[in-house]
Write a protein that holds these residues in place. Structure first.
Motif, PDB file in Angstrom:
ATOM      1  N   VAL A  16       0.826  -1.213   0.000  1.00 48.34           N
ATOM      2  CA  VAL A  16       0.000   0.000   0.000  1.00 48.34           C
ATOM      3  C   VAL A  16       0.860   1.264   0.000  1.00 48.34           C
ATOM      4  CG1 VAL A  16      -1.661   1.358   1.348  1.00 48.34           C
ATOM      5  CG2 VAL A  16      -2.009  -1.096   1.061  1.00 48.34           C
ATOM      6  N   ASP A  18       3.943   1.426  -0.925  1.00 42.09           N
ATOM      7  CA  ASP A  18       4.921   1.337  -2.014  1.00 42.09           C
ATOM      8  C   ASP A  18       6.332   1.641  -1.496  1.00 42.09           C
ATOM      9  OD1 ASP A  18       5.702   0.809  -4.635  1.00 42.09           O
ATOM     10  OD2 ASP A  18       5.486   2.894  -5.253  1.00 42.09           O
ATOM     11  N   LEU A  42      -4.587   9.620   2.038  1.00 44.47           N
ATOM     12  CA  LEU A  42      -4.990   8.695   0.975  1.00 44.47           C
ATOM     13  C   LEU A  42      -4.509   7.281   1.305  1.00 44.47           C
ATOM     14  CD1 LEU A  42      -6.272   8.099  -1.728  1.00 44.47           C
ATOM     15  CD2 LEU A  42      -4.153   8.803  -2.840  1.00 44.47           C
ATOM     16  N   ALA A  43      -3.305   7.173   1.864  1.00 43.01           N
ATOM     17  CA  ALA A  43      -2.769   5.863   2.233  1.00 43.01           C
ATOM     18  C   ALA A  43      -3.620   5.213   3.312  1.00 43.01           C
ATOM     19  CB  ALA A  43      -1.321   5.994   2.686  1.00 43.01           C
ATOM     20  N   VAL A  45      -6.861   5.421   3.668  1.00 40.08           N
ATOM     21  CA  VAL A  45      -8.029   4.856   2.985  1.00 40.08           C
ATOM     22  C   VAL A  45      -7.640   3.569   2.254  1.00 40.08           C
ATOM     23  CG1 VAL A  45      -9.726   5.255   1.150  1.00 40.08           C
ATOM     24  CG2 VAL A  45      -9.159   7.097   2.748  1.00 40.08           C
ATOM     25  N   GLU A  46      -6.537   3.628   1.519  1.00 40.00           N
ATOM     26  CA  GLU A  46      -6.078   2.447   0.780  1.00 40.00           C
ATOM     27  C   GLU A  46      -5.696   1.314   1.726  1.00 40.00           C
ATOM     28  OE1 GLU A  46      -2.927   3.916  -1.700  1.00 40.00           O
ATOM     29  OE2 GLU A  46      -4.309   4.907  -3.073  1.00 40.00           O
ATOM     30  N   LEU A  47      -5.068   1.667   2.838  1.00 38.07           N
ATOM     31  CA  LEU A  47      -4.652   0.654   3.804  1.00 38.07           C
ATOM     32  C   LEU A  47      -5.861  -0.027   4.437  1.00 38.07           C
ATOM     33  CD1 LEU A  47      -2.431  -0.813   5.336  1.00 38.07           C
ATOM     34  CD2 LEU A  47      -2.422   1.075   6.979  1.00 38.07           C
ATOM     35  N   GLU A  49      -8.801  -0.460   3.164  1.00 44.17           N
ATOM     36  CA  GLU A  49      -9.370  -1.366   2.156  1.00 44.17           C
ATOM     37  C   GLU A  49      -8.530  -2.630   2.019  1.00 44.17           C
ATOM     38  OE1 GLU A  49     -10.031   0.672  -1.545  1.00 44.17           O
ATOM     39  OE2 GLU A  49     -11.267   2.196  -0.586  1.00 44.17           O
ATOM     40  N   ALA A  50      -7.219  -2.472   1.963  1.00 43.16           N
ATOM     41  CA  ALA A  50      -6.321  -3.625   1.821  1.00 43.16           C
ATOM     42  C   ALA A  50      -6.388  -4.548   3.038  1.00 43.16           C
ATOM     43  CB  ALA A  50      -4.891  -3.144   1.591  1.00 43.16           C
TER      44      ALA A  50
END
Length: 82
Positions: A16, A18, A42-43, A45-47, A49-50
């Motif tokens: 996530v 990168d 943003l990370a 939110v992505e984290l 979800e992941a």
């Protein structure tokens, strides 16, 4: 309450954020929020979800608190309570 393997968590964080090989150095006491430049809003939110996908958990918006993301260990403990 399920145990979360630190290697699995490192994998998700590495993907996530990168951060590649740097993910291998993440320890439970590693500071995240405010310490990792890649870890921005943003990370988060992505984290979330992941993590839901990888660990088969549900995280609701009201569950999200900055304390969860203070360290790798605090995130690990949070996932284990889901």
């Amino acid at each position: 309450m399920a145990s979360v393997d630190i290697e699995s968590l490192r994998g998700v964080l590495g993907e996530v954020l990168d951060i590649g090989e740097r993910a291998r150095a993440l320890q439970p006491e590693t500071q995240m929020l405010g310490a990792l430049p890649e870890f921005d809003s943003l990370a988060v939110v992505e984290l979330v979800e992941a993590l839901q996908h990888r660990f088969g958990i549900e995280i609701h918006d009201e569950d999200i608190d900055p304390d969860i993301f203070e360290t790798v260990g605090s995130l690990q403990r949070f996932i284990e309570t889901r």
